[in-house]
Write an enzyme that holds these catalytic residues in place. Structure first.
Site, PDB file in Angstrom:
ATOM      1  N   CYS A 162       0.793  -1.228   0.000  1.00  0.00           N
ATOM      2  CA  CYS A 162       0.000   0.000   0.000  1.00  0.00           C
ATOM      3  C   CYS A 162       0.825   1.277   0.000  1.00  0.00           C
ATOM      4  CB  CYS A 162      -0.951  -0.004   1.190  1.00  0.00           C
ATOM      5  SG  CYS A 162      -1.962  -1.488   1.249  1.00  0.00           S
ATOM      6  N   HIS A 295      -2.756   7.754   6.340  1.00  0.00           N
ATOM      7  CA  HIS A 295      -2.940   6.478   5.643  1.00  0.00           C
ATOM      8  C   HIS A 295      -4.332   5.942   5.996  1.00  0.00           C
ATOM      9  CE1 HIS A 295      -1.908   2.876   3.545  1.00  0.00           C
ATOM     10  NE2 HIS A 295      -1.995   2.117   4.625  1.00  0.00           N
ATOM     11  N   HIS A 328      -9.870   1.929   0.044  1.00  0.00           N
ATOM     12  CA  HIS A 328      -8.417   1.732   0.035  1.00  0.00           C
ATOM     13  C   HIS A 328      -8.040   1.225  -1.348  1.00  0.00           C
ATOM     14  CE1 HIS A 328      -4.395   0.994   0.966  1.00  0.00           C
ATOM     15  NE2 HIS A 328      -4.497   0.373   2.123  1.00  0.00           N
TER      16      HIS A 328
END
Length: 403
Positions: A162, A295, A328
């Site tokens: 990620c 994040h 996400h």
């Protein structure tokens, strides 16, 4: 580090195509998540799918690259005049002096899933029209972008989970500072697939509701897809000729804490190192940062760890996670959220964290629940991946950087 100019940038996600749609969604705290209806996925979760990705095939001369991931990349490349901006850079520097750095986590693995569904029943052979190298291969999105613009500079794919879409900025910076290139197309693209959806489901990380980053009731992520790109170049000489509204990459910080295969260090140590490195490389202190794009995945442990890292350095800096709006987007998340930070700087506002209604009081964060206009001179964007692959970016306005 020497700042780099983001001369063009663009983003396409479930909240819309291009900067205008993205900005409108962020200003009005409008998310794009919907109940999962992805092909063959029988899961009780929400996803962030981009509308009509499959409506337009890749350009005819690039037919070997045909897959959902590269169609999404192409959809992103033609927004906001980005393709014209790259063409202008090629005219200035030459095709061999423009690099390509693209982050992804699964590339076109959906094409492999579909190929296995069409195996020959007798031999088990994959269909002849399946092109692994141009679709599933992790390098394929970088190769596609390079071929799309007929570039001849260095190209690479970054696949560090990620943080992939953020780390591309660091790779491009090193190549430019080494004198190997003068500009780079950087970005991230990741598309929905069964491997991702069922993989995160097996880890018990999917929420049954739209994800709620930093909320007291957060219980997991929502998977999205996106294509986000920026064209980074050397700052003009003399810098005084630069428009004060221009956006610069001021700092990059990277770390690898390797605490666990899928869990962050509980104290956020690797994340903190990445943030500190970004500040140091930008020559800034924590008090110089006006907005933090977290994040913020909405899992209990990830948000807690990031909170400890951010809380150790920042006092009351406004922050939010835009994953509540976009989901996400995995390998694209770092690039997408860097563009969000650039929009916050350009438009002078702080975006709200969509879906979060009651920030967890145990988390050390000044979490923004309603988008608001305010002075934003420098912004931090965090991206933390599996295995402790961490990256933090600092973007700033040119008028502030000159001071």
């Amino acid at each position: 580090m020497k700042p780099l100019l983001l001369s063009h940038f663009t983003a396409t996600s479930c909240v819309g195509r291009g900067l205008d749609a993205t900005l409108d969604a962020l200003r009005h705290a409008r998310g794009g998540l919907a109940p999962c209806d992805f092909e063959r996925a029988d899961l009780d979760t929400w996803i962030g799918a981009v509308d009509d990705v499959d409506a337009q095939p890749v350009r005819a001369d690039l037919a070997d690259f045909e897959c959902r991931n590269n169609r999404l990349a192409q959809l992103g490349l033609v927004q906001d005049g980005f393709d014209a901006g790259v063409a202008a850079a090629v005219a200035r520097y030459g095709a061999a002096r423009v690099g390509v750095f693209v982050g992804t986590s699964t590339a076109g693995i959906l094409e492999t899933e579909r190929a296995y569904q069409r195996r020959d029943p007798a031999s088990g052979a994959l269909p002849a029209d399946f092109h692994y190298a141009h679709t599933h291969n992790p390098y394929s999105p970088a190769a596609f972008v390079r071929a799309y613009f007929a570039l001849r500079g260095p190209a690479m794919a970054i696949s560090s989970a990620c943080s992939s879409g953020a780390k591309v900025f660091g790779s491009a910076r090193r190549m430019i500072e080494a004198g190997l290139i003068d500009a780079a197309v950087v970005g991230g693209v990741d598309s929905l697939c069964l491997t991702t959806l069922y993989g995160f489901n097996s880890l018990e990380l999917l929420s049954r509701r739209p994800c709620r980053p930093f909320d007291v009731a957060r219980d997991g992520i929502s998977i999205g897809e996106a294509a986000a790109f920026a064209l980074v170049e050397r700052v003009p000489d003399p810098p005084a000729t630069l428009d004060g509204n221009a956006i610069l990459l001021l700092g990059v910080g990277e770390s690898s804490d390797a605490h666990h295969m899928s869990s962050p260090h509980p104290e956020g140590l690797g994340a903190r190192v990445a943030i500190e490195q970004a500040l140091a490389s930008a020559g800034l202190g924590a008090n110089d940062i006006d907005y933090v794009n977290l994040h913020g995945t909405a899992t209990p442990s990830n948000d807690a760890a990031e909170s400890r890292a951010v809380g150790a350095l920042f006092a009351r800096t406004p922050c939010s996670s835009t994953k509540g709006a976009t989901g996400h987007t995995l390998g694209a998340a770092g690039a997408l959220e860097a563009v969000v930070a650039a929009l916050a700087l350009r438009e002078q506002f702080v975006p709200a964290g969509v879906n979060t209604t009651q920030p967890d009081p145990a988390l050390a964060a000044d979490y923004v629940l309603a988008s608001r206009d305010t002075r934003v001179r420098a912004a931090l964007s965090n991206s933390f991946g599996f295995g402790g692959t961490n990256c933090s970016l600092i973007l700033g306005r040119a008028d502030h950087a000159r001071r």
